[in-house]
Design an enzyme around this catalytic site. Structure first.
Site, PDB file in Angstrom:
ATOM      1  N   GLY A  68      -6.489   6.699  -1.418  1.00 37.64           N
ATOM      2  CA  GLY A  68      -6.683   5.446  -2.192  1.00 37.64           C
ATOM      3  C   GLY A  68      -7.537   4.572  -1.333  1.00 37.64           C
ATOM      4  O   GLY A  68      -8.207   3.555  -1.962  1.00 37.64           O
ATOM      5  N   ASP A  69      -7.796   4.771  -0.083  1.00 37.63           N
ATOM      6  CA  ASP A  69      -8.989   4.064   0.494  1.00 37.63           C
ATOM      7  C   ASP A  69     -10.358   4.423  -0.103  1.00 37.63           C
ATOM      8  O   ASP A  69     -11.097   3.577   0.046  1.00 37.63           O
ATOM      9  CB  ASP A  69      -8.922   4.303   2.146  1.00 37.63           C
ATOM     10  CG  ASP A  69      -7.396   3.964   2.612  1.00 37.63           C
ATOM     11  OD1 ASP A  69      -6.785   3.153   2.059  1.00 37.63           O
ATOM     12  OD2 ASP A  69      -7.069   4.644   3.694  1.00 37.63           O
TER      13      ASP A  69
ATOM     14  N   GLY B 155      -2.074   7.518  -8.553  1.00 37.04           N
ATOM     15  CA  GLY B 155      -2.205   8.727  -7.997  1.00 37.04           C
ATOM     16  C   GLY B 155      -2.454   9.654  -9.169  1.00 37.04           C
ATOM     17  O   GLY B 155      -3.574   9.515  -9.639  1.00 37.04           O
TER      18      GLY B 155
END
Lengths: 298, 298
Positions: free
Chosen positions: A242-243, A213
């Site tokens: 994240g993707d 993150g």
């Protein structure tokens, strides 16, 4: 060609309400529907980067037909008898509330048909990305089957999965696994990132990429840890970041770039996804600026 | 033949959760999906009573196709461009939480096509029943158009609608309107049942039937109030009980039974619906026993 598997795609529904009142009838002010599932987000970002991609996914029922009709990326579908799941996110005052359906019961014969479809797409592919959860009740060992099928076809594998599926991907020798820090610690029952990464490596994983993150992203190999900080000062919607990072890493892998450049692309795309309200979308202008400020051409 | 209009049908989804936690991700333990909408419940009960019925309804999108595929009663569909709505009911500890989508935006041209379809079914019909809400944004005056269309075809109308649509149905001279007590007081801004009923009658309504839940059911005419008590000692799921009562009233109307017998059938069917967990289903054995105990053959 990157083949992206989404094992448990969804119709992602967002309900906006004035206030979410449990135990009451809540009038929905407006409804957004979009195809959901981490792999579909990855495929969408890859297509936006101009990378050749095919999404391979199981879909069933009217919800599945709807998802297929909405997809903006090349795709090939394995039909299920069950109904593709829906997720409902209720947005009002305070933190959103999410209801996640388990996903369709999928028979062994259906998974075998899905595997045969995947095999056809693996022939001549450059990379297999598997991203997102399995439907409830599906064997985590499916990850092992898909990793082995890719390797038989001479195709590397990047797996962004969690829990027992992450362990199964590692055991089968996935070339890259990409949990976030919480998923890594959960799956390995460790409290230390390096210890968790080493555990996955011992099981058989190649590179263990850990997204942290706001703390950036790290790649663990047997001999070293390569770290790239997050782009500072970016705020917005972290869903799908994240993707987008996975897509950046995948694109760098097929381009043969060094690992650190893959991580920089991942960090920049993740930050550029935060700037867009919808998961699976990226602010590509911001992406190029973020990469430039890192001293790298996009 | 009874023609039943459901202006705003739905996919009714029920999510069972261990606990409903606002602001969190709630894992759905199981999912039930069924076609929803008050008119469809009415049509289903009429079909169960052996009464000839056709459900006429607008449907759109994949959700609409799903509803059409699930219907167990004869039906005719007017296609919409928009997507048929979904309602989500979350059942866990405590009182259920309901999220109601507004329903599809429906153009005037689409309502005109719906009206033309309705006209074809009204030819030779015995009764038109309109039951349930309009999609948000639809003109309440649609009720007036449908009542007048029925009367042009020599067909009586029973309207179970609320708010401005109830007033529009009354103004157009609906033969029977059937609000529950709360809906009657809301629509007429009165605090007294008889005063509210008289207001609807002055607007043009024929008989005003008011369902009072556990307090029974009453029919107001210009000269009298006919009352029938609720079946005592019945507990269960009240959802759909009002629709079963509407079906009983409609069946009695087309059979030419006296008003009091219509009310008795309505009360008995409402109670028999409470015994079944699913709206639109009725315990027909209990229905016959409840009618018998009232001294009436079913």
């Amino acid at each position: 060609m990157i083949v992206v598997v989404t094992p448990n795609p969804a119709v992602d529904v967002t309900y906006r309400v004035a206030r979410h009142e449990p135990g009451e009838t809540n009038r929905v002010l407006d409804v957004q529907r979009r195809p959901g599932g981490k792999g579909l987000n990855v495929a969408h970002v890859l297509a936006g980067l101009g990378v050749a991609v095919t999404a391979v996914l199981p879909l069933g029922g009217e919800a599945g037909r709807w998802v297929a009709g909405q997809l903006q990326v090349p795709h090939d579908v394995s039909a299920l008898h069950g109904e593709t799941r829906t997720t409902v996110t209720v947005v009002g005052e305070g933190h959103p509330t999410v209801f996640t359906e388990p996903g369709p019961e999928t028979s062994e014969a259906e998974w075998a048909r899905f595997g045969a479809l995947l095999d056809r797409h693996l022939a001549g592919a450059d990379l297999l990305v598997v991203s997102g959860s399995l439907p409830r009740g599906a064997a985590p060992e499916l990850l092992g089957e898909w990793v082995r099928a890719a390797h038989r076809a001479g195709v590397r594998v990047l797996a962004d999965v969690s829990g027992p599926a992450l362990l199964a991907a590692a055991k089968a020798g996935a070339d890259v696994v990409k949990p976030n820090l919480g998923e890594l610690l959960d799956a390995t029952s460790t409290v230390d990132e390096r210890a968790g990464a080493e555990q996955l490596a011992r099981l058989g994983a190649g590179i263990v990429v850990v997204s942290r993150g706001a703390e950036g992203i790290a790649a663990h190999t047997a001999s070293e840890v390569v770290e790239v900080p997050a782009v500072p000062g970016v705020s917005g919607n972290p869903t799908g970041a994240g993707d987008a990072a996975t897509a950046g890493l995948a694109a760098a892998l097929v381009a043969g770039l060094p690992l650190v450049q893959g991580l920089r692309r991942a960090a920049a795309l993740g930050a550029a996804a935060v700037l867009r309200p919808v998961a699976g979308e990226v602010d590509f202008g911001a992406y190029r600026r973020f990469l430039d400020s890192n001293g790298e051409p996009a």
